[in-house]
Structure formats: C-alpha cells, structure tokens
Scaffold this active site. Sequence first.
Site, PDB file in Angstrom:
ATOM      1  N   GLU A  33      12.341  39.885  -6.525  1.00  0.00           N
ATOM      2  CA  GLU A  33      11.810  38.517  -6.570  1.00  0.00           C
ATOM      3  C   GLU A  33      11.394  38.125  -5.156  1.00  0.00           C
ATOM      4  O   GLU A  33      12.175  38.235  -4.210  1.00  0.00           O
ATOM      5  CB  GLU A  33      12.845  37.496  -7.092  1.00  0.00           C
ATOM      6  CG  GLU A  33      12.178  36.118  -7.167  1.00  0.00           C
ATOM      7  CD  GLU A  33      13.066  34.966  -7.636  1.00  0.00           C
ATOM      8  OE1 GLU A  33      14.247  35.182  -7.959  1.00  0.00           O
ATOM      9  OE2 GLU A  33      12.546  33.833  -7.644  1.00  0.00           O
ATOM     10  N   GLU A  58      13.536  36.160   0.855  1.00  0.00           N
ATOM     11  CA  GLU A  58      13.355  34.719   1.024  1.00  0.00           C
ATOM     12  C   GLU A  58      13.212  34.411   2.508  1.00  0.00           C
ATOM     13  O   GLU A  58      14.099  34.721   3.295  1.00  0.00           O
ATOM     14  CB  GLU A  58      14.565  33.982   0.420  1.00  0.00           C
ATOM     15  CG  GLU A  58      14.662  32.497   0.726  1.00  0.00           C
ATOM     16  CD  GLU A  58      13.385  31.703   0.393  1.00  0.00           C
ATOM     17  OE1 GLU A  58      12.922  31.762  -0.748  1.00  0.00           O
ATOM     18  OE2 GLU A  58      12.842  31.052   1.308  1.00  0.00           O
ATOM     19  N   ASP A  86      10.448  37.641   5.733  1.00  0.00           N
ATOM     20  CA  ASP A  86       9.086  37.286   5.347  1.00  0.00           C
ATOM     21  C   ASP A  86       8.566  38.439   4.486  1.00  0.00           C
ATOM     22  O   ASP A  86       8.435  39.572   4.971  1.00  0.00           O
ATOM     23  CB  ASP A  86       8.238  37.128   6.624  1.00  0.00           C
ATOM     24  CG  ASP A  86       6.789  36.791   6.316  1.00  0.00           C
ATOM     25  OD1 ASP A  86       6.353  36.977   5.161  1.00  0.00           O
ATOM     26  OD2 ASP A  86       6.094  36.350   7.243  1.00  0.00           O
ATOM     27  N   ASP A 109       3.739  29.452  -2.984  1.00  0.00           N
ATOM     28  CA  ASP A 109       2.604  28.929  -2.221  1.00  0.00           C
ATOM     29  C   ASP A 109       2.265  27.456  -2.445  1.00  0.00           C
ATOM     30  O   ASP A 109       1.163  27.124  -2.917  1.00  0.00           O
ATOM     31  CB  ASP A 109       1.356  29.792  -2.523  1.00  0.00           C
ATOM     32  CG  ASP A 109       1.553  31.225  -2.065  1.00  0.00           C
ATOM     33  OD1 ASP A 109       2.375  31.438  -1.163  1.00  0.00           O
ATOM     34  OD2 ASP A 109       0.883  32.119  -2.614  1.00  0.00           O
ATOM     35  N   LYS A 113      -3.822  23.221   2.299  1.00  0.00           N
ATOM     36  CA  LYS A 113      -4.788  23.038   3.387  1.00  0.00           C
ATOM     37  C   LYS A 113      -5.319  24.384   3.863  1.00  0.00           C
ATOM     38  O   LYS A 113      -4.575  25.370   3.881  1.00  0.00           O
ATOM     39  CB  LYS A 113      -4.112  22.314   4.551  1.00  0.00           C
ATOM     40  CG  LYS A 113      -3.680  20.918   4.165  1.00  0.00           C
ATOM     41  CD  LYS A 113      -3.221  20.127   5.367  1.00  0.00           C
ATOM     42  CE  LYS A 113      -2.913  18.716   4.927  1.00  0.00           C
ATOM     43  NZ  LYS A 113      -1.667  18.205   5.458  1.00  0.00           N
TER      44      LYS A 113
HETATM   45  C1  LIG Z   1       7.875  26.518  -3.947  1.00  0.00           C
HETATM   46  S1  LIG Z   1       9.245  27.499  -3.534  1.00  0.00           S
HETATM   47  C2  LIG Z   1       9.721  28.197  -5.122  1.00  0.00           C
HETATM   48  C3  LIG Z   1      11.143  28.698  -5.126  1.00  0.00           C
HETATM   49  C4  LIG Z   1      11.560  29.464  -6.385  1.00  0.00           C
HETATM   50  N1  LIG Z   1      10.752  30.661  -6.565  1.00  0.00           N
HETATM   51  C5  LIG Z   1      11.468  28.596  -7.611  1.00  0.00           C
HETATM   52  O1  LIG Z   1      10.597  28.864  -8.459  1.00  0.00           O
HETATM   53  O2  LIG Z   1      12.264  27.679  -7.719  1.00  0.00           O
HETATM   54  C6  LIG Z   1       8.521  28.888  -2.682  1.00  0.00           C
HETATM   55  C7  LIG Z   1       9.579  29.768  -2.050  1.00  0.00           C
HETATM   56  O3  LIG Z   1       8.943  30.881  -1.427  1.00  0.00           O
HETATM   57  C8  LIG Z   1       9.514  31.067  -0.142  1.00  0.00           C
HETATM   58  N2  LIG Z   1       8.536  31.777   0.686  1.00  0.00           N
HETATM   59  C9  LIG Z   1       7.361  31.285   1.159  1.00  0.00           C
HETATM   60  N3  LIG Z   1       6.710  32.210   1.883  1.00  0.00           N
HETATM   61  C10 LIG Z   1       7.486  33.318   1.874  1.00  0.00           C
HETATM   62  C11 LIG Z   1       7.376  34.610   2.457  1.00  0.00           C
HETATM   63  N4  LIG Z   1       6.308  34.938   3.220  1.00  0.00           N
HETATM   64  N5  LIG Z   1       8.370  35.506   2.254  1.00  0.00           N
HETATM   65  C12 LIG Z   1       9.446  35.178   1.496  1.00  0.00           C
HETATM   66  N6  LIG Z   1       9.616  33.965   0.932  1.00  0.00           N
HETATM   67  C13 LIG Z   1       8.652  33.050   1.101  1.00  0.00           C
HETATM   68  C14 LIG Z   1       9.827  29.667   0.316  1.00  0.00           C
HETATM   69  O4  LIG Z   1      10.759  29.622   1.379  1.00  0.00           O
HETATM   70  C15 LIG Z   1      10.376  29.054  -0.978  1.00  0.00           C
HETATM   71  O5  LIG Z   1      11.747  29.321  -1.150  1.00  0.00           O
END
Ligand SMILES: C[S@@+](CC[C@H](N)C(=O)[O-])C[C@H]1O[C@@H](n2cnc3c(N)ncnc32)[C@H](O)[C@@H]1O
Length: 205
Positions: A33, A58, A86, A109, A113
């Site tokens: 995930e 995450e 990341d 995402d 912007k």
């Molecule tokens: C809008 S949240 C959704 C969280 C979860 N998937 C849910 O559906 O409840 C997007 C998640 O992706 C993570 N995220 C964003 N860019 C990322 C990256 N480059 N690598 C890993 N995680 C990332 C953010 O920190 C956040 O926890």
Amino acid sequence: MKPPYPYADAPRLPEGDRVDVSKLVSGRSYELEVGPGRGGFLLERAAAVPDAALIGLEIRKKWATLVDRRLDKAGYRLRARVFAEDAKLALPRLAPDGVFSRAFLHFPDPWWKKRHEKRLVMGDAFLAEVARLLARGGELFLQSDVEERVAEYEAHVAMSPAFAPAGDAPGSPRIADNPYVARSPRERRAIADGLPIFRLRYTRT
Ligand SMILES: C[S@@+](CC[C@H](N)C(=O)[O-])C[C@H]1O[C@@H](n2cnc3c(N)ncnc32)[C@H](O)[C@@H]1O
C-alpha cells in the site's frame, strides 16, 4: 530548547539499492500500500487475510511510526510493516521483480495546484515501478472520491500495456465496490459522508 522530534526514529527501509521484500515481512503472498496514512486499511487487511504479508510506504514519519506500532501491537509485526519513506524513492529499491500480488493506492494526491504537480504519486514512474513489482496476474487497485482525478488515472493507465482492466464489466477497470474486505480511513469517511467513490482495478498483463 526545542524538544526532540518524537518521530525521529520512524521505521525506515534498510539502506541499499536492493531491498528484498521477503526479508522485511513474510507470508504466502505480498501486498503493497502506498500512502496508508492513518493505516486502517493495513490493519483490516492483515486481519482479513492471515497469510498475506503487507508493506506500507508512508511519507509522513508520524503516521508511519504510529501505524507500524499499531500493527505490532495487534500481533502482525512479522507480516505487516509500514516504513517512513517517499514511495517515489523507495519503490525503485524494492525487489525482487514480481514480488507483489497486489498494490493499493487509496485516495492519493490531494494536490491541485500546478506547482504541486511534482508531489503527485500516481504517474508514469509509479506505474512503471508497480508494473515491475507486480507478479503477472497481480492486481492494482486505485480509488478516490475525486471523480476527475480517477478519470485522469484511468486515461493514464489505459496507455500502459502492462495493465489490463479488471473491473465489473469486461474491458472496463471501473469497479463499484472495494472487494478487499478492508477499507482505508478516507474511504470510511467518504462512505459516512455519503460521497461517491470511484474505483479502478487492473491486472498485470
Ligand atoms: C489523502 S491521504 C490518504 C490516506 C489513506 N490512503 C486513506 O485513504 O485514508 C494521502 C496519503 O499519501 C501519503 N503520501 C503522499 N505522498 C507520498 C509519497 N511520495 N510516498 C508515500 N506516501 C505519500 C500522505 O502522507 C498521506 O498519508
């Protein structure tokens, strides 16, 4: 004096260009995930599929730490982990090719912007890495409550010969419900708020 950052010791992947997933968790099948956030999906998925090994990537140290601890407390440490990484940098390091049976991207995402475009997880590089890491017949599942985003994802994945649509109707990736017996936190919130959710499923060709 500033107090020490409480998540400085967030769990990280081992160093190196090649990180063997089977050395991190073990199970009969491996699932990935990206961006688990508060982690509900991983916890529920670990409970629902006792022989699945799960990896979450995450970027936020706080959530990686807290969810990894929760998985540990629930007794899943040997087969479910979250790493503070990341995904853009971590996915190319994961090995071996074809290790995962499933890859999940739930509600990614939340940036609109132009100047935030570089933050977007879903894109060519992500799809290329997921194509490399999924076994043949493995599944890619994407969902969001943002209709236009899902339409963009659909158009994007359609250009890749590595993925075949595997939704409800032949030839379409659209799938009405989440078939994985586990829901992400954002998914639960959208359901509670009565928002429509748009879902796509593909198999690795
Ligand atoms: C809008 S949240 C959704 C969280 C979860 N998937 C849910 O559906 O409840 C997007 C998640 O992706 C993570 N995220 C964003 N860019 C990322 C990256 N480059 N690598 C890993 N995680 C990332 C953010 O920190 C956040 O926890």
